[in-house]
Scaffold this motif. Structure first.
Motif, PDB file in Angstrom:
ATOM      1  N   LYS A  30       0.844  -1.202   0.000  1.00 41.56           N
ATOM      2  CA  LYS A  30       0.000   0.000   0.000  1.00 41.56           C
ATOM      3  C   LYS A  30       0.874   1.244   0.000  1.00 41.56           C
ATOM      4  O   LYS A  30       1.992   1.232   0.525  1.00 41.56           O
ATOM      5  N   TYR A  32       0.258   5.245   1.254  1.00 44.46           N
ATOM      6  CA  TYR A  32      -0.611   6.239   1.872  1.00 44.46           C
ATOM      7  C   TYR A  32      -0.019   7.621   1.589  1.00 44.46           C
ATOM      8  O   TYR A  32       1.196   7.813   1.699  1.00 44.46           O
ATOM      9  N   ASP A  56      -3.222   4.405  -2.214  1.00 42.32           N
ATOM     10  CA  ASP A  56      -4.416   3.665  -1.783  1.00 42.32           C
ATOM     11  C   ASP A  56      -5.298   4.523  -0.896  1.00 42.32           C
ATOM     12  O   ASP A  56      -6.521   4.372  -0.895  1.00 42.32           O
ATOM     13  N   HIS A  57      -4.672   5.381  -0.087  1.00 41.64           N
ATOM     14  CA  HIS A  57      -5.412   6.332   0.742  1.00 41.64           C
ATOM     15  C   HIS A  57      -4.695   7.670   0.677  1.00 41.64           C
ATOM     16  O   HIS A  57      -3.465   7.714   0.775  1.00 41.64           O
ATOM     17  N   THR A  58      -5.474   8.730   0.544  1.00 38.79           N
ATOM     18  CA  THR A  58      -4.909  10.087   0.511  1.00 38.79           C
ATOM     19  C   THR A  58      -5.818  10.999   1.315  1.00 38.79           C
ATOM     20  O   THR A  58      -7.044  10.872   1.244  1.00 38.79           O
ATOM     21  N   VAL A  59      -5.213  11.913   2.101  1.00 40.15           N
ATOM     22  CA  VAL A  59      -6.017  12.914   2.811  1.00 40.15           C
ATOM     23  C   VAL A  59      -5.728  14.300   2.222  1.00 40.15           C
ATOM     24  O   VAL A  59      -4.720  14.503   1.547  1.00 40.15           O
ATOM     25  N   LEU A 102     -11.306  14.371  -1.350  1.00 41.93           N
ATOM     26  CA  LEU A 102     -10.419  13.904  -0.275  1.00 41.93           C
ATOM     27  C   LEU A 102     -10.968  14.325   1.080  1.00 41.93           C
ATOM     28  O   LEU A 102     -11.532  15.405   1.232  1.00 41.93           O
ATOM     29  N   LYS A 103     -10.751  13.457   2.074  1.00 47.20           N
ATOM     30  CA  LYS A 103     -11.218  13.737   3.435  1.00 47.20           C
ATOM     31  C   LYS A 103     -10.054  14.287   4.273  1.00 47.20           C
ATOM     32  O   LYS A 103      -8.898  14.131   3.918  1.00 47.20           O
ATOM     33  N   VAL A 106      -8.428   9.818   7.476  1.00 45.19           N
ATOM     34  CA  VAL A 106      -8.757   8.468   7.016  1.00 45.19           C
ATOM     35  C   VAL A 106      -8.281   7.486   8.085  1.00 45.19           C
ATOM     36  O   VAL A 106      -7.196   7.655   8.656  1.00 45.19           O
ATOM     37  N   GLU A 107      -9.110   6.492   8.368  1.00 43.39           N
ATOM     38  CA  GLU A 107      -8.722   5.448   9.327  1.00 43.39           C
ATOM     39  C   GLU A 107      -8.510   4.151   8.560  1.00 43.39           C
ATOM     40  O   GLU A 107      -9.387   3.726   7.807  1.00 43.39           O
ATOM     41  N   THR A 108      -7.353   3.506   8.735  1.00 45.14           N
ATOM     42  CA  THR A 108      -7.152   2.178   8.159  1.00 45.14           C
ATOM     43  C   THR A 108      -7.166   1.186   9.324  1.00 45.14           C
ATOM     44  O   THR A 108      -7.524   1.560  10.443  1.00 45.14           O
ATOM     45  N   THR A 112      -4.242   5.983  11.644  1.00 47.70           N
ATOM     46  CA  THR A 112      -5.025   7.181  11.356  1.00 47.70           C
ATOM     47  C   THR A 112      -4.154   8.058  10.460  1.00 47.70           C
ATOM     48  O   THR A 112      -2.960   8.220  10.735  1.00 47.70           O
TER      49      THR A 112
END
Ligand code: ZN
Length: 233
Positions: A30, A32, A56-59, A102-103, A106-108, A112
């Motif tokens: 992943k 981030y 995979d995750h972006t803030v 985008l938030k 994000v919590e995976t 956090t």
């Protein structure tokens, strides 16, 4: 799971592509991204496209936010404001849409993710002292909170022990900046987390600073933004 954590890319395509090539060799599961994909550098569209493709995750970061809502650009340093307004004009509609969704947080499973701080991520507060870092632990429940924003990598544990993370400890980690390091070192910086080996590492690599500075010059952005890449401030 092997995770690369990148932050504060700031439109620096040279630093981002070098980082992604190293990350590819690390065989991560992943990626981030902690936001501020744009601002300061000359290649915001290319950087957003790569993050869209690989992260995979972006803030959301404060510079991303200022590009979406230019009224907020006045809260940025003057160079940052200049580039935010320039970026707002040239950002593609697909990239704008991506940033818009985008938030702040994000919590995976065990992490956090925020750009600035977990207490009030939308306020863009800086975690500049141990005291401020210590106060953040009551604002996240996961083992690790990743925060960017200051461009200065650090690791802070909720109690003092040598680092190799265990189930009992919780951690607040800043992976440093890909595109505009500010700890006096010019090398790009990112974090690497191996949740199986329970190991965290901070990587530093040199990259094509000349290319990034030249791109800023060619785009007629403030010259100081190219110069500061060499000093790491
Ligand atoms: Zn930033």
């Amino acid at each position: 799971m092997r995770i690369a954590v990148i932050s504060d890319i700031h439109g620096n395509l040279q630093a981002l592509t070098k980082s992604l090539s190293i990350i590819r060799n690390l065989r991560v599961d992943k990626i981030y991204c902690l936001g501020d994909i744009v601002g300061y550098g000359a290649n915001p569209n290319e950087c957003v496209e790569l993050v869209r493709q690989y992260a995979d995750h972006t803030v959301l970061g404060n510079h991303d936010h200022a590009v979406l809502f230019p009224d907020y650009a006045r809260y940025l340093p003057s160079d940052g404001k200049t580039v935010a307004l320039w970026t707002a004009k040239i950002l593609s509609s697909e990239n704008r849409e991506y940033l818009m969704n985008l938030k702040y947080r994000v919590e995976t499973d065990i992490c956090t993710l925020v750009h600035a701080s977990p207490d009030k991520p939308e306020h863009w507060n800086y975690i500049n002292s141990l005291e401020e870092a210590g106060n953040q632990f009551e604002h996240f429940d996961k083992t690790i909170c990743f925060a960017g924003h200051t461009h200065i990598p650090f690791i802070c544990r909720d109690d003092l022990q040598s680092f190799k993370f265990d189930k009992e400890g919780r951690y607040l980690i800043n992976p440093g900046s890909i595109g505009q390091p500010r700890d006096g070192r010019s090398q790009l910086s990112f974090g690497f987390l191996d949740t199986d080996a329970r190991e965290y590492k901070n990587f530093r690599f040199s990259y094509d600073i000349d290319g990034a500075a030249e791109a800023i010059r060619k785009s007629k952005l403030p010259k100081a933004l190219g110069k500061r890449l060499y000093s790491g401030y």
